[in-house]
Design a protein around this motif. Structure first.
Motif, short mmCIF file in Angstrom:
data_model
loop_
_atom_site.label_atom_id
_atom_site.label_comp_id
_atom_site.label_asym_id
_atom_site.label_seq_id
_atom_site.Cartn_x
_atom_site.Cartn_y
_atom_site.Cartn_z
N ASN A 1 13.97 13.98 -11.18
CA ASN A 1 13.49 14.00 -9.88
C ASN A 1 13.58 12.53 -9.20
O ASN A 1 13.29 12.52 -7.95
N GLY A 2 13.75 11.61 -10.00
CA GLY A 2 13.60 10.08 -9.51
C GLY A 2 12.34 9.51 -9.49
O GLY A 2 12.08 8.42 -8.97
N ASN A 3 11.30 10.31 -10.18
CA ASN A 3 10.07 9.99 -10.45
C ASN A 3 9.83 9.05 -11.68
O ASN A 3 10.55 9.17 -12.89
N PRO A 4 9.12 7.87 -11.74
CA PRO A 4 8.94 7.11 -12.85
C PRO A 4 8.36 7.89 -14.10
O PRO A 4 7.47 8.47 -13.81
N LEU A 5 8.86 7.54 -15.18
CA LEU A 5 8.20 8.14 -16.66
C LEU A 5 6.67 7.32 -16.92
O LEU A 5 5.87 8.00 -17.37
N GLU A 6 6.97 6.13 -16.52
CA GLU A 6 5.75 5.14 -16.82
C GLU A 6 5.19 5.00 -15.53
O GLU A 6 5.63 3.57 -15.04
N PRO A 7 4.51 5.36 -14.47
CA PRO A 7 4.15 4.93 -13.18
C PRO A 7 2.98 3.67 -13.14
O PRO A 7 2.04 3.86 -14.31
N SER A 8 3.09 2.90 -12.31
CA SER A 8 2.18 1.79 -12.33
C SER A 8 0.61 2.27 -11.47
O SER A 8 0.65 3.52 -11.16
N LEU A 9 -0.26 1.55 -11.38
CA LEU A 9 -1.51 1.87 -10.98
C LEU A 9 -1.34 2.22 -9.51
O LEU A 9 -1.96 3.22 -8.89
#
Length: 159
Positions: free
Chosen positions: A130-138
């Protein structure tokens, strides 16, 4: 033909004062009282006539017990930045060329803040289907309500 003499009153400049007017008999004092009044106030001050001379009070006197109540919000606070290591000088010459800068838009803000992280995650393959990050930042983990609350906090514009 007779000469008509025009007589007029004037101050004599040939007198001992040389035309200077004597104002010693007039009491000249400033708007807060005569010198004699100020002298008496220094010796025996009358608190009913006390004048703060433009200084605002940081509290109030209680009518019940007569004690002074301090209000912390009324105390002035000077916020001065730390300028250690600052290379800027306090003078800007009028000869400096005018800087023409376009309006800062939401797209510019997105390109400066979010685009580098999205580009980096795309190149390294750290995005899901879906284009979401696998390792999201804070910042990416915040809900919309939390982000709005954090943006409205005091000092949120400081880096």
């Amino acid at each position: 033909m007779p000469f008509n003499l025009i007589l007029k009153r004037s101050i004599s400049t040939t007198a001992a004062n040389l035309g200077k007017k004597n104002f010693r008999k007039f009491q000249l004092f400033n708007k807060r009282g005569t010198r004699q009044f100020k002298k008496e106030q220094l010796e025996n001050p009358d608190l009913d006539l006390f004048h703060s001379k433009g200084v605002r009070s940081v509290g109030y006197t209680s009518r019940v017990d007569g004690s002074f109540k301090l209000i912390p919000e009324k105390i002035p606070e000077l916020i001065v930045p730390n300028l250690e290591g600052c290379e800027l000088k306090p003078y800007v010459s009028y000869r400096t060329p005018d800087i023409v800068q376009t309006e800062f838009t939401a797209e510019d803000l997105f390109n400066v803040v979010y685009a580098p992280k999205i580009t980096k995650d795309f190149e390294e393959g750290k995005l899901d289907d879906n284009g979401n990050p696998l390792e999201p930042s804070l910042e990416e983990k915040l809900t919309p309500e939390e982000a709005k609350q954090k943006a409205r906090q005091t000092g949120s514009d400081m880096l």
